[in-house]
Structures are given as C-alpha cells and as structure tokens.
Design a protein around this motif. Sequence first.
Motif, PDB file in Angstrom:
ATOM      1  N   GLY A  10      12.456  21.456  28.279  1.00 51.33           N
ATOM      2  CA  GLY A  10      12.289  22.095  26.983  1.00 51.33           C
ATOM      3  C   GLY A  10      11.612  23.454  27.039  1.00 51.33           C
ATOM      4  N   LEU A  11      11.464  24.017  28.242  1.00 54.49           N
ATOM      5  CA  LEU A  11      10.775  25.295  28.398  1.00 54.49           C
ATOM      6  C   LEU A  11      11.714  26.490  28.222  1.00 54.49           C
TER       7      LEU A  11
ATOM      8  N   VAL B 290      12.861  31.822  26.744  1.00 52.86           N
ATOM      9  CA  VAL B 290      11.742  30.876  26.721  1.00 52.86           C
ATOM     10  C   VAL B 290      11.631  30.256  25.336  1.00 52.86           C
ATOM     11  N   VAL B 291      11.257  28.991  25.290  1.00 53.76           N
ATOM     12  CA  VAL B 291      10.990  28.293  24.039  1.00 53.76           C
ATOM     13  C   VAL B 291       9.479  28.394  23.794  1.00 53.76           C
ATOM     14  N   PRO B 292       9.067  29.310  22.913  1.00 50.58           N
ATOM     15  CA  PRO B 292       7.631  29.552  22.716  1.00 50.58           C
ATOM     16  C   PRO B 292       6.829  28.308  22.337  1.00 50.58           C
ATOM     17  N   ALA B 293       7.389  27.448  21.508  1.00 48.90           N
ATOM     18  CA  ALA B 293       6.658  26.247  21.075  1.00 48.90           C
ATOM     19  C   ALA B 293       6.336  25.333  22.256  1.00 48.90           C
ATOM     20  N   ALA B 294       7.236  25.256  23.217  1.00 45.97           N
ATOM     21  CA  ALA B 294       6.992  24.408  24.394  1.00 45.97           C
ATOM     22  C   ALA B 294       5.855  24.964  25.233  1.00 45.97           C
ATOM     23  N   LEU B 295       5.836  26.271  25.424  1.00 44.62           N
ATOM     24  CA  LEU B 295       4.742  26.880  26.178  1.00 44.62           C
ATOM     25  C   LEU B 295       3.426  26.730  25.429  1.00 44.62           C
ATOM     26  N   GLN B 296       3.477  26.849  24.125  1.00 43.09           N
ATOM     27  CA  GLN B 296       2.262  26.703  23.314  1.00 43.09           C
ATOM     28  C   GLN B 296       1.687  25.302  23.443  1.00 43.09           C
ATOM     29  N   GLN B 297       2.555  24.301  23.454  1.00 41.46           N
ATOM     30  CA  GLN B 297       2.091  22.916  23.618  1.00 41.46           C
ATOM     31  C   GLN B 297       1.348  22.738  24.931  1.00 41.46           C
ATOM     32  N   LEU B 298       1.936  23.258  26.012  1.00 43.80           N
ATOM     33  CA  LEU B 298       1.305  23.110  27.318  1.00 43.80           C
ATOM     34  C   LEU B 298      -0.003  23.881  27.400  1.00 43.80           C
ATOM     35  N   SER B 299      -0.002  25.098  26.884  1.00 44.87           N
ATOM     36  CA  SER B 299      -1.221  25.902  26.992  1.00 44.87           C
ATOM     37  C   SER B 299      -2.320  25.390  26.071  1.00 44.87           C
TER      38      SER B 299
END
Length: 111
Positions: free
Chosen positions: A70-71, A85-94
């Motif tokens: 999902g990245l 890039v899927v910004p929401a996926a990176l935001q979840q991880l960070s």
Amino acid sequence: MPLVREPLSRQRSEELTRGFKALADPVRLRLLSLVASHEGGEACVCDISASFELSQPTISHHLKVLREAGLLDCERRGTWVYYWVVPAALQQLSSVLSPTTGAPAAAAVPA
C-alpha cells in the motif's frame, strides 16, 4: 497512535508490519525514495530502472511488493507503468514512530 502513548494492539501491529517489511529492503527503500522525489511526484518505471544494476523483472517484483504493502500506487499508460507514493500509507508508518509532545526526552548517550 505513537508507540510512546500506548502499546500497539495485535491487529494494529499486523496492519503496520507489511509496510515496515516492504521498507526493510534497501532496494525497495531506494525505489520508494526515487518515486517520491521524482519531478511531479510520479515516475515511470522506465525512469527509475536505470538507477539500479538489476533486471527489469527484479525491479518489477520490488515495485509489486511496495504496491501490495500500500506504499505505492500505479497506472499503466500505453506500454509504461507510472508509480506514485500513497501519502496516507507513509503517514501511518511515520506516525506510529513519532514521539508525542510532552513525552520524556531520551537520555543523552555520552560520546
């Protein structure tokens, strides 16, 4: 929710694992970086493949892992596939790794 506020539930841990596992590979981390930093926020596979000494099928495999986590998302345009890039996926991880305001500061380690 950041780790410093409360422990992750089993379900949340399992949800986040796929993304962290995908980023744990140096090729995939670099691919994500190349796509994210590409002009316009998306990159054709033809633009990023030259940055690696890997075969096209290997690059495609790594991009598939990032998509399945999902990245990244993609779209075929003619013969080429474009990724972003899927910004929401990176935001979840960070966000899960971000310290919260007011959390105790870590003790400094002497050099």
